[in-house]
Design a protein around this motif. Structure first.
Motif, PDB file in Angstrom:
ATOM      1  N   GLU A 174     -20.387 -59.463  20.420  1.00 11.08           N
ATOM      2  CA  GLU A 174     -19.131 -58.853  20.983  1.00 11.08           C
ATOM      3  C   GLU A 174     -18.037 -59.247  20.711  1.00 11.08           C
ATOM      4  O   GLU A 174     -17.023 -58.663  21.496  1.00 11.08           O
ATOM      5  CB  GLU A 174     -19.915 -58.487  22.468  1.00 11.08           C
ATOM      6  N   SER A 196     -21.503 -60.717  27.778  1.00  4.96           N
ATOM      7  CA  SER A 196     -21.685 -59.795  28.955  1.00  4.96           C
ATOM      8  C   SER A 196     -22.974 -59.533  28.733  1.00  4.96           C
ATOM      9  O   SER A 196     -23.777 -60.198  27.965  1.00  4.96           O
ATOM     10  CB  SER A 196     -20.763 -58.482  28.202  1.00  4.96           C
ATOM     11  N   GLN A 198     -24.519 -57.235  27.683  1.00  4.97           N
ATOM     12  CA  GLN A 198     -24.758 -56.198  26.785  1.00  4.97           C
ATOM     13  C   GLN A 198     -26.253 -55.558  26.496  1.00  4.97           C
ATOM     14  O   GLN A 198     -26.914 -54.625  26.643  1.00  4.97           O
ATOM     15  CB  GLN A 198     -23.994 -56.137  25.804  1.00  4.97           C
ATOM     16  N   LYS A 201     -28.945 -55.090  29.184  1.00  2.72           N
ATOM     17  CA  LYS A 201     -28.687 -53.847  30.133  1.00  2.72           C
ATOM     18  C   LYS A 201     -29.391 -52.928  29.155  1.00  2.72           C
ATOM     19  O   LYS A 201     -30.029 -51.872  29.801  1.00  2.72           O
ATOM     20  CB  LYS A 201     -27.521 -53.338  30.499  1.00  2.72           C
ATOM     21  N   ARG A 220     -16.203 -66.079  28.412  1.00  5.10           N
ATOM     22  CA  ARG A 220     -15.812 -66.128  26.993  1.00  5.10           C
ATOM     23  C   ARG A 220     -14.656 -67.280  26.849  1.00  5.10           C
ATOM     24  O   ARG A 220     -13.928 -67.445  27.640  1.00  5.10           O
ATOM     25  CB  ARG A 220     -14.899 -64.672  26.823  1.00  5.10           C
ATOM     26  N   GLN A 234     -17.693 -58.748  36.021  1.00  9.89           N
ATOM     27  CA  GLN A 234     -17.583 -57.254  35.755  1.00  9.89           C
ATOM     28  C   GLN A 234     -18.761 -56.329  36.710  1.00  9.89           C
ATOM     29  O   GLN A 234     -19.448 -56.942  36.767  1.00  9.89           O
ATOM     30  CB  GLN A 234     -18.066 -57.039  34.221  1.00  9.89           C
ATOM     31  N   ASP A 236     -20.911 -53.968  36.004  1.00  4.98           N
ATOM     32  CA  ASP A 236     -21.705 -53.842  34.553  1.00  4.98           C
ATOM     33  C   ASP A 236     -22.806 -52.651  34.894  1.00  4.98           C
ATOM     34  O   ASP A 236     -23.243 -52.880  36.020  1.00  4.98           O
ATOM     35  CB  ASP A 236     -22.035 -54.932  34.057  1.00  4.98           C
ATOM     36  N   ASN A 326     -17.509 -52.543  20.397  1.00  8.71           N
ATOM     37  CA  ASN A 326     -18.731 -52.977  20.809  1.00  8.71           C
ATOM     38  C   ASN A 326     -19.784 -52.365  19.445  1.00  8.71           C
ATOM     39  O   ASN A 326     -19.836 -51.125  19.380  1.00  8.71           O
ATOM     40  CB  ASN A 326     -19.257 -52.302  21.830  1.00  8.71           C
ATOM     41  N   SER A 366     -19.606 -47.242  26.261  1.00 10.36           N
ATOM     42  CA  SER A 366     -19.881 -46.307  25.206  1.00 10.36           C
ATOM     43  C   SER A 366     -20.956 -45.493  25.470  1.00 10.36           C
ATOM     44  O   SER A 366     -21.748 -46.293  26.009  1.00 10.36           O
ATOM     45  CB  SER A 366     -19.688 -47.009  23.875  1.00 10.36           C
ATOM     46  N   ARG A 368     -24.482 -45.589  23.484  1.00 12.24           N
ATOM     47  CA  ARG A 368     -25.072 -46.490  22.594  1.00 12.24           C
ATOM     48  C   ARG A 368     -25.851 -45.955  21.416  1.00 12.24           C
ATOM     49  O   ARG A 368     -26.351 -45.017  21.405  1.00 12.24           O
ATOM     50  CB  ARG A 368     -26.250 -47.581  23.319  1.00 12.24           C
ATOM     51  N   ALA A 411     -18.332 -51.423  31.642  1.00 11.32           N
ATOM     52  CA  ALA A 411     -18.295 -52.390  32.639  1.00 11.32           C
ATOM     53  C   ALA A 411     -16.733 -52.150  33.087  1.00 11.32           C
ATOM     54  O   ALA A 411     -16.017 -52.153  32.307  1.00 11.32           O
ATOM     55  CB  ALA A 411     -18.423 -53.700  31.791  1.00 11.32           C
TER      56      ALA A 411
END
Ligand code: ASP
Length: 464
Positions: A174, A196, A198, A201, A220, A234, A236, A326, A366, A368, A411
């Protein structure tokens, strides 16, 4: 006697045996009388010690700021001219009849009864537990809890499930450098900490859970540019069977509800939140985080906007392509064909939407790519070989072959949102235990060396 909170004492006028407990905020000796401002989590109370109880008065004169005490006494209304409208308990005071010192305190390295904003930050972080006792910092933490819970209430009310995802994970591309965690049980192998949740989820969407959220800790390992933290939180979330409009409108509803609950004095400049394309934002404001406030001096104005229609890909220094936001995002439907044919790559727009508040990016998400061939194409564009796509993302591509629903999410950066809502200049002011700008924790002393035996067990040899 059962201890009651200071905020409850105002309702006890005339009661002879009330017990409170807390910290000595300040002591004032006025001739023969001593006053203590006692502090607990609910507020401040003035306690009086008078000469008729000489022994007790002498005991009180030993008290210094931050001593921990339990005091029993009588609650009296203050004479009219001595009332203090600034305090919740400003109409009353306690006449002490008993004092117990539960713990003493060294003189704190800075004054806690004043705003600590001007104190050296390294010192504040070293003694964070004292810094957090100051009124502004306590309020920030209390406000953060309220904001977190308002998000939680909204999402639960809208059928989202709060689901935890792992912190020891496999890397995800990411864009940020990841923290690496060596595996003791699998020599030479590593976990990373999630930048994250990502992939998890999205896999929860494949699992059919349809609506997920989490107060997600993200890590990060980046050079600490500006007001960043190596770990942050976040809000999320991810939803199935949605398009960009659905996510954007639900998120607006959420933000409006949260602002209304926790900061009714704030005014949202424009509803629905204006939308600006990336192109327009760059042309008009020279940034993709435009500060669209009409009056930048009004501390109560909240100018939200959405930035949409970002380019999906950008050129890398070595002439290849990489994603702008992303890699799991879907192209806008009208650009799908170009992606599949790998044509006009620089012109493909992504479904990414960022939410900006007063010039700060406070969230993004976004719709996906839920079809495996389209996701595969994105990785091809980025120059990954088939083998490396299978190695790194085989689990996602495979999962998407088992009836993955269309899905999307977002997020929110909780720290930034809280900082803006609390009018704080940086996110460290609203995080209980933040790191310094260069990613250290001066209180615990992290990062630190570990014993050689720990390194050996983790199969690590260092060249330092
Ligand atoms: N995972 C993304 C991020 O951390 C957010 C999202 O697309 O939902 O920025």
């Amino acid at each position: 006697m059962k201890r009651i909170l200071i905020s409850e004492t105002s309702a006890q006028v005339g009661q002879k045996e009330i017990t409170v407990a807390g910290w000595v905020h300040a002591r004032r000796d006025m001739g023969k009388i001593t006053f203590i401002d006692l502090r607990d989590r609910s507020g401040l109370l003035q306690v009086v010690f008078i000469p008729s109880n000489k022994e007790l008065l002498e005991q009180a004169r030993v008290l210094r700021p931050e001593f921990v005490v339990r005091i029993t006494g009588e609650i009296n209304a203050r004479p009219e001219h001595l009332k203090n409208p600034k305090l919740v308990t400003g109409g009353i005071e306690m006449l002490a009849t008993k004092l117990e010192i539960l713990n003493e305190s060294k003189t704190p390295p800075f004054e806690i009864d004043k705003d600590t904003a001007g104190v050296n930050e390294e010192l504040r972080l070293k003694y964070r537990y004292l810094d957090l006792r100051s009124e502004r910092m306590t309020n920030n933490i209390v406000q953060r809890d309220k904001i977190t819970n308002s998000f939680r209430d909204f999402l639960r009310k809208n059928d989202f499930l709060e689901i935890e995802t792992p912190d020891l994970v496999k890397g995800t591309p990411e864009g940020a450098r990841e923290f690496v965690v060596p595996s003791r049980l699998h020599p030479g192998k590593f976990y990373v900490l999630p930048q994250s949740p990502q992939q998890f989820k999205q896999l929860l969407m494949v699992a059919g859970l349809e609506r997920y959220f989490q107060m997600a800790r993200c890590f990060r390992d980046e050079d600490q540019r500006g007001d960043r933290q190596p770990e942050f939180t976040q809000v999320d979330l991810e939803m199935s069977f949605v398009e960009r409009e659905d996510v954007i409108s639900l998120m607006e509803e959420m933000v409006i509800e949260v602002v209304g609950k926790i900061a009714p004095e704030k005014r949202i400049q424009q509803l629905p939140f204006p939308r600006i394309t990336y192109k327009d934002a760059m042309e008009k404001y020279g940034t993709d985080r435009p500060d669209v406030r009409e009056d930048k001096n009004d501390p109560n104005v909240l100018a939200f906007c959405w930035v949409i229609d970002f380019p999906f890909f950008e050129k890398t220094a070595d002439g290849g392509w990489t994603f702008t936001h992303n890699p799991f995002s879907r192209a806008m439907p009208e650009y799908h064909e170009w992606l599949m044919k790998k044509e006009n790559l620089g012109e493909i727009l992504t479904s990414q939407y960022d939410i900006v508040l007063n010039g700060f990016e406070i969230g993004g998400g976004s719709i996906r790519n839920h079809q495996p061939d389209a996701l595969h194409r994105v990785f091809e564009v980025m120059g990954f070989s088939d083998e490396s796509i299978t190695n790194q993302f085989g689990h996602m591509l495979e999962a998407f072959e088992y009836g993955a629903p269309p899905h999307g999410g977002l997020a929110f950066g909780l720290d930034r949102f809280v900082a803006i809502m609390c009018g704080q200049p940086n996110i460290r002011e609203v995080i209980a235990f933040p790191k310094t700008g260069d990613a250290r924790d001066p209180m615990m002393g992290a990062p630190s060396e570990v014993p050689k035996s720990t390194l050996v067990e983790a199969h690590i040899s260092t060249d330092i």
